[in-house]
Design an enzyme around this catalytic site. Structure first.
Site, PDB file in Angstrom:
ATOM      1  N   GLY A  34       0.777  -1.232   0.000  1.00 49.76           N
ATOM      2  CA  GLY A  34       0.000   0.000   0.000  1.00 49.76           C
ATOM      3  C   GLY A  34       0.806   1.279   0.000  1.00 49.76           C
ATOM      4  O   GLY A  34       0.235   2.378   0.090  1.00 49.76           O
ATOM      5  N   GLN A  35       2.132   1.176  -0.115  1.00 43.45           N
ATOM      6  CA  GLN A  35       2.942   2.388  -0.183  1.00 43.45           C
ATOM      7  C   GLN A  35       2.578   3.184  -1.439  1.00 43.45           C
ATOM      8  O   GLN A  35       2.192   2.600  -2.454  1.00 43.45           O
ATOM      9  CB  GLN A  35       4.435   2.042  -0.196  1.00 43.45           C
ATOM     10  CG  GLN A  35       4.931   1.375   1.075  1.00 43.45           C
ATOM     11  CD  GLN A  35       4.846  -0.141   1.010  1.00 43.45           C
ATOM     12  OE1 GLN A  35       3.995  -0.702   0.322  1.00 43.45           O
ATOM     13  NE2 GLN A  35       5.738  -0.808   1.734  1.00 43.45           N
ATOM     14  N   PRO A  36       2.683   4.511  -1.393  1.00 45.92           N
ATOM     15  CA  PRO A  36       2.290   5.335  -2.552  1.00 45.92           C
ATOM     16  C   PRO A  36       2.898   4.871  -3.868  1.00 45.92           C
ATOM     17  O   PRO A  36       2.220   4.849  -4.901  1.00 45.92           O
ATOM     18  CB  PRO A  36       2.790   6.732  -2.161  1.00 45.92           C
ATOM     19  CG  PRO A  36       2.728   6.735  -0.671  1.00 45.92           C
ATOM     20  CD  PRO A  36       3.110   5.344  -0.247  1.00 45.92           C
ATOM     21  N   GLY A  37       4.156   4.461  -3.848  1.00 49.15           N
ATOM     22  CA  GLY A  37       4.817   4.041  -5.078  1.00 49.15           C
ATOM     23  C   GLY A  37       4.363   2.686  -5.594  1.00 49.15           C
ATOM     24  O   GLY A  37       4.677   2.320  -6.732  1.00 49.15           O
ATOM     25  N   LEU A  38       3.627   1.930  -4.769  1.00 46.90           N
ATOM     26  CA  LEU A  38       3.178   0.594  -5.164  1.00 46.90           C
ATOM     27  C   LEU A  38       1.705   0.546  -5.568  1.00 46.90           C
ATOM     28  O   LEU A  38       1.251  -0.450  -6.125  1.00 46.90           O
ATOM     29  CB  LEU A  38       3.415  -0.404  -4.021  1.00 46.90           C
ATOM     30  CG  LEU A  38       4.869  -0.643  -3.604  1.00 46.90           C
ATOM     31  CD1 LEU A  38       4.919  -1.576  -2.398  1.00 46.90           C
ATOM     32  CD2 LEU A  38       5.664  -1.244  -4.761  1.00 46.90           C
TER      33      LEU A  38
END
Length: 233
Positions: free
Chosen positions: A105-109
């Site tokens: 759920g990280q922004p880059g993922l």
């Protein structure tokens, strides 16, 4: 001589006919037994996405699911690390097999989420109920996912996670903040749960299985793959 030859011919025809009937009966019996076996033992397989922004507790939730529904224990809490990419979990509930796709759920993922939408029967979305400062970010990510055409008609289970923590907001308060009445046209349920102690998880998953079995989206995915379900009694 002529009569004997005629008798042998008739006998041969009778034997051939008998063999053909016997072969056909064996084929019919095999088909019936296969159908009975499928009816008694086959299970429908569903694919369910587990989404949410980072630190929402998705992987902890998945590991608790494994503990509740599987013989083997899920990972202990001190061995769970943030997901980078994809975690897969499998459980069986009633007459269904469920494959869970837990995505980072990280922004880059979050850009990879949509690659899994098309094949998903349903969506589970987790929110950290003990972190109000990130409610807006979580709401925004959910709304973006639900706008995607490949998730049209997918049943939605929204979970207010981390209810074991004393500072977790109530389900009612989080419900009001998310303004879920906007989802009236989509089948959904909002539930307070804890991926740590397991509260609310079993009831939520069993609701989701029942909804997926009746979902038009499930019918669409079955038609696409050519799957023919075994009729229930």
């Amino acid at each position: 001589m002529g009569n004997r030859k005629e008798l042998r011919t008739r006998k041969h025809l009778v034997e051939q006919t008998y063999k053909q009937i016997q072969q056909r009966l064996e084929e019919v019996m095999f088909s019936l037994m296969h159908g009975l076996w499928s009816y008694m033992f086959s299970k429908t397989e569903f694919h369910v996405l587990i989404l949410g922004i980072d630190k929402a507790g998705k992987t902890t939730f998945l590991e608790k699911l494994k503990t509740i529904y599987s013989i083997s224990e899920g990972l202990p809490h001190d061995r769970i690390v943030p997901t980078v990419g994809l975690n897969i979990g499998r459980i069986e509930v009633s007459n269904a097999k469920i494959v869970f796709w837990d995505l980072g759920g990280q922004p880059g993922l979050r850009s990879i989420w949509e690659k899994y939408y098309e094949e998903a029967h349903a969506l589970i979305y987790l929110i950290d109920a003990a972190c109000p400062s990130r409610f807006e970010e979580s709401k925004s990510a959910l709304e973006k996912a639900l706008r995607h055409e490949d998730l049209q008609g997918a049943p939605l289970l929204i979970l207010a996670n981390k209810q074991d923590l004393s500072n977790a907001v109530s389900a009612e308060e989080l419900d009001r903040y998310l303004d879920l009445k906007k989802l009236d046209e989509r089948v959904y349920m909002f539930e307070p749960v804890s991926g740590y102690d397991g509260r609310g998880i079993k009831e939520s998953v069993e609701w989701l299985v029942g909804v997926m079995e009746r979902s038009k989206r499930t019918e669409t995915l079955r038609a696409r793959t050519g799957y023919v379900p075994v009729p229930s009694s």
